[in-house]
Enzyme design. Sequence first.
Site, PDB file in Angstrom:
ATOM      1  N   HIS A 224      46.742  36.004  47.022  1.00 52.47           N
ATOM      2  CA  HIS A 224      46.539  34.663  47.581  1.00 52.47           C
ATOM      3  C   HIS A 224      47.189  34.518  48.944  1.00 52.47           C
ATOM      4  O   HIS A 224      46.747  33.763  49.778  1.00 52.47           O
ATOM      5  CB  HIS A 224      47.011  33.595  46.596  1.00 52.47           C
ATOM      6  CG  HIS A 224      46.011  33.413  45.514  1.00 52.47           C
ATOM      7  ND1 HIS A 224      46.067  34.129  44.349  1.00 52.47           N
ATOM      8  CD2 HIS A 224      44.889  32.682  45.471  1.00 52.47           C
ATOM      9  CE1 HIS A 224      45.019  33.828  43.631  1.00 52.47           C
ATOM     10  NE2 HIS A 224      44.285  32.947  44.263  1.00 52.47           N
TER      11      HIS A 224
ATOM     12  N   CYS B 109      32.165  31.818  45.171  1.00 52.33           N
ATOM     13  CA  CYS B 109      33.236  31.325  46.039  1.00 52.33           C
ATOM     14  C   CYS B 109      34.383  32.328  46.187  1.00 52.33           C
ATOM     15  O   CYS B 109      35.431  32.008  46.723  1.00 52.33           O
ATOM     16  CB  CYS B 109      33.754  29.979  45.553  1.00 52.33           C
ATOM     17  SG  CYS B 109      34.498  30.043  43.924  1.00 52.33           S
TER      18      CYS B 109
HETATM   19  C1  PEP Z   1      38.160  34.032  42.627  1.00 50.31           C
HETATM   20  O1  PEP Z   1      38.869  34.468  41.716  1.00 50.31           O
HETATM   21  O2  PEP Z   1      37.237  34.699  43.155  1.00 50.31           O
HETATM   22  C2  PEP Z   1      38.372  32.671  43.163  1.00 50.31           C
HETATM   23  C3  PEP Z   1      37.549  32.131  44.025  1.00 50.31           C
HETATM   24  O3  PEP Z   1      39.474  32.011  42.746  1.00 50.31           O
HETATM   25  P1  PEP Z   1      40.973  32.316  43.279  1.00 50.31           P
HETATM   26  O4  PEP Z   1      40.858  33.277  44.432  1.00 50.31           O
HETATM   27  O5  PEP Z   1      41.569  31.021  43.646  1.00 50.31           O
HETATM   28  O6  PEP Z   1      41.603  32.934  42.066  1.00 50.31           O
END
Ligand code: PEP
Length: 588
Positions: free
Chosen positions: A205, A521
Amino acid sequence: MSDDVPPSPLPERVLQGLGVAAGVAIGPAHVIETGRLRVREYKIPASGIADERKRFADAVDASIKQLRKLQHRASKLSGASAEEMGFLLEASLQILSSSRLIRRVDERIATERVNAEAAVQFETGRIEEEFAQLPDAYLAGRAQDIQDVGVRIIRRLTNTPYAGFADLPKGSIIIARSITPADTVLMDPERIGGFAAAYGGPESHTAIMGRSLGLPAVLGIANLEEQIEAGQMLVVDGTTGRVVINPTEATLARYAKERRRLQRERAVLDRLRTLRAVTLDGTKVALQANVELPLEVELAVRAGAEGIGLLRTEFLFMNRDDLPNQQEQFELMRPFVVSMNGKPVTIRTFDLGGDKLSPALRDKLPTGPNPALGLRAIRLSLKHKPLLEAQLGAILRVAALGPVRILLPMVSTASELVRVRAVLHKVYGRLKKAKVRVPDKMPPLGAMIEIPAAALAVRSIAAAADFLSLGTNDLTMYTLAIDRGDEHVADLYDPLHPAVLQLIYTAIQGAQAAGVPIALCGEMAGDPRYTALLLGFGLRDFSMRPSGLARVKQRVRGVDIEEVTRRSQLILSQPDSAAIAKLLDEKS
Ligand code: PEP
Ligand code: MG
């Protein structure tokens, strides 16, 4: 930083890491150290002294409770670590229970009439200095304990647990052993040039935040923070993964040129903003933005996003010690909906756990032996109904201000959707009864498809959902058993693995067969390398960091659907990701 940075007389050194957010930053290093927090000092009127002392006593009590809980958790750790943690926590508890520090702070508030946090800061500094005079390793360790306790109390008192970067010289480069998503939340791209850290992988993240804020970033350089001194001139090249310490004049000139080239390229892409996202054969494609912070909404609008396809709410609550109530969440989410001015906003409920742990929850909830497979995201929300109810209430209220959809993270079975829908109806009824403004129609409720099981069982999940969104970041991680945040296995993290592509294809086809809209996403949506392949799989809705929109749009506009559909089938039949990558990168 301006381009005419003075070259350093010290020899140039180049360190190689993982480039996780493209771009070039040139600027002085700011090395984050753990320890002291910055606090404001102000005078307390005589009439306010009793209240201030009580505020301090309450913060001490709260810290004791917090430590007791931690102690309980530590006791469940295995052998040596339980002992070590227990020992450290006990030392802190002793300091908090009755110590020179606590007595002196209390006295200082009364006699000097200063605020509690300033008194804590002063007294911890004084005791540390006293200990530093003593040539004894044990006592030196105690000085560290005292500093930790001081920091803990100050965090309680100020409710702002992390030091901000607001006072740094413009263009500063943040260097640390590890940079948490919470740290990146505090980085203002107007002030911070970029960052680099010893830990972290390309899909962590922290990396995502770097890319979405447009901050060049490099992760995964062992002992980075020990090799760089504060103020040293650096270049962070987030494209190649290089960090240059003390760049020579020639290096600086080369990077300054590269930075200008990137700026020009960005200007060209900016011009794409007003053009429509349609393929050569006229197929319309929706391009939306992923956002975490209010400042990104403006970036999304400027980049021409048709809506917010993913609002990660957990980032709004990272740097605080308590959980936000419904009203606070409503106020924090309102600007996203209002600023999008009638365009849809998909709000994801808390995806807390794993590497996204709010300090508020860290102390309140157990983290199991494997947080990525534990009580996180929707599982956590369903276990802690007040958390879910407050959030759904806030979302329902913002849904009265513009089109909103509710997205649930880490769904693994349809029953999770059914249970959340029941809570949603309950909260909706309650708000209506209390005459709080809510929309006439219930907002659509959707599920993230980011666990392999959910991709395989997409038909049953689609039957319970109003829409779906593929989270390829977690889908890749859980399919390949590769931690997305671990730099040691970063080279194995591969969304082009045939198994990952099969799951993405299965989910898209399954959703379409069920007549339920599906978006994507994950980070794949924002990488133009994958655009044609995903269009070939049938995807028509992409949500990505704002900085990716222009390039993906450019790619969409060059694609013929029939051709990429044929090609995507060929790609699906390949035996491994090397063969897939080769086909993907060949001019189609
Ligand atoms: C994903 O896991 O692809 C996603 C969009 O959620 P995050 O990156 O917030 O876990
Ligand atoms: Mg995810």
